[in-house]
Enzyme design. Structure first.
Site, PDB file in Angstrom:
ATOM      1  CB  CYS A 157      -0.942  -0.006   1.197  1.00 28.77           C
ATOM      2  SG  CYS A 157      -1.944   1.469   1.277  1.00 28.77           S
ATOM      3  CB  CYS A 202      -0.701   2.614   4.026  1.00 28.35           C
ATOM      4  SG  CYS A 202      -2.086   1.843   3.236  1.00 28.35           S
ATOM      5  CG  ASP A 203       3.043   1.378   4.402  1.00 31.71           C
ATOM      6  OD1 ASP A 203       2.546   1.847   5.443  1.00 31.71           O
ATOM      7  OD2 ASP A 203       2.860   0.205   4.039  1.00 31.71           O
TER       8      ASP A 203
END
Ligand code: NDP
Length: 307
Positions: free
Chosen positions: A134, A137-138
């Site tokens: 992701c 997200c990261d």
């Protein structure tokens, strides 16, 4: 034991749309959100192709809106994961979080799909330490660093262009000599100077040390090996449907997607309906998931009326 008329499993666009329709039809739905409340869209950046948002909308924001809309009509939304189910007779029995048993007159399965990994031991070793599925997200953790994205579809291209805004250099590792992504996405990738597309390359190993990922060993289809220095290794190679819970009970296709009667949401078990990515290996869009959530709600309503 608590008995519910309509149980919805999953909180993506399919689950919430089914919730909006079934609550407006007075079916008093109970919706369990599952492991990832809001589903896959909460890991995407901007959604530009959902009708009604001319300026686009963030995935998390859209899911929060859908949740609010379902709540407004009285859906009982609960945090929890369905850990087992028995669909052999009605009312169906499900267990929540390994503890609480519920019986349900009808079930709408909207459990979605989950990101795939390559299956390399080194990839597992560095998961959460540089390996991620992701970028949204990261990606933030890799600002001004070099990263790689694996895959040649729309997701890979979207993630690569997103990461290119944060990172110094993005390698897009594609196993074929072409991208599978839509032309618009491809153009975006080719027009981004800090994305280097590495066609016909496969990952042999993710390299790292005690602090996490440091590189990747790649092999070209001609056998040549190359090492790239990277701090982040992002997978974007597709998804698998979240149907383990129903194996041996609901009819699944060879990839594990729930089979439905064409044009409906009906599974092989009367009273169990499927909506969204869990039954859709082809389209997998927020709008198609929402549409199929509506279909499942209407099928479910008709089923309950007929009982
Ligand atoms: P796709 O299945 O479209 O693409 C997966 C990619 O990963 C392919 O390039 C595939 O290669 C590659 N791949 C699969 N397994 C491996 C492996 N073991 N090693 C290396 N590469 C591998 O998945 P996406 O998640 O990209 O997209 C899913 C659906 O969602 C599509 O319909 C897409 O159009 C849609 N989507 C739409 C978006 C939008 O409109 N904004 C954004 C994101 C997705 P190969 O081509 O060789 O099979």
């Amino acid at each position: 034991m608590e008995n519910v008329k309509c149980l919805i499993i999953g909180s993506g666009p399919a689950g919430y749309t089914a919730a909006i329709y079934t609550s407006r039809a007075n079916l008093s739905p109970v919706l369990y959100e599952g492991i990832e409340p809001g589903g896959q869209l909460t890991t995407t950046t901007e959604i530009e192709n959902f009708p009604g948002y001319p300026e686009g909308i963030g995935g998390t924001e859209m899911m929060a809106d859908l949740r609010k809309q379902a709540e407004r009509f009285g859906t009982d939304i609960r945090f929890g994961v369905i850990t087992s189910c028995d669909l052999s007779s009605r009312p169906f029995k499900v267990v929540v979080d390994g503890e609480k048993e519920i019986s349900a007159e009808s079930i709408i399965v909207a459990t979605g799909a989950t990101a795939r990994y390559l299956g390399l031991p080194s990839e597992t070793k560095y998961r959460g330490m540089g390996v991620s599925a992701c970028a949204t997200c990261d990606g933030f953790f890799y600002r001004k660093k070099d990263v790689a994205v694996v895959g040649g579809g729309d997701t890979a291209c979207e993630e690569a262009t997103y990461l290119a805004t944060l990172c110094r250099q993005v390698y897009l590792i594609v196993r074929k000599p072409f991208l599978r992504a839509s032309k618009a996405m491809q153009e975006r990738v080719f027009n981004t100077p800090n994305i280097k597309v590495m066609f016909e390359h496969n990952t042999v190993e993710v390299l790292g040390d005690e602090d996490g990922v440091t590189g990747a060993l790649l092999r070209h289809t001609d056998g040549t090996e190359t090492t790239i220095d990277i701090a982040g290794f992002f997978l974007a190679i597709g998804h698998h449907p979240n149907t383990e819970l129903f194996a041996g009970q609901l009819e699944l296709d060879s990839e594990g997607y729930i089979k439905v009667v064409p044009g409906t949401s009906k599974t092989n078990i009367e009273g169990v309906f499927a909506a969204g990515d869990v039954k859709d290996p082809h389209y997998r869009q927020a709008i198609t998931a929402a549409g199929s959530g509506c279909i499942a709600a209407l099928d479910c309503e008709r089923f309950l009326l007929s009982q």
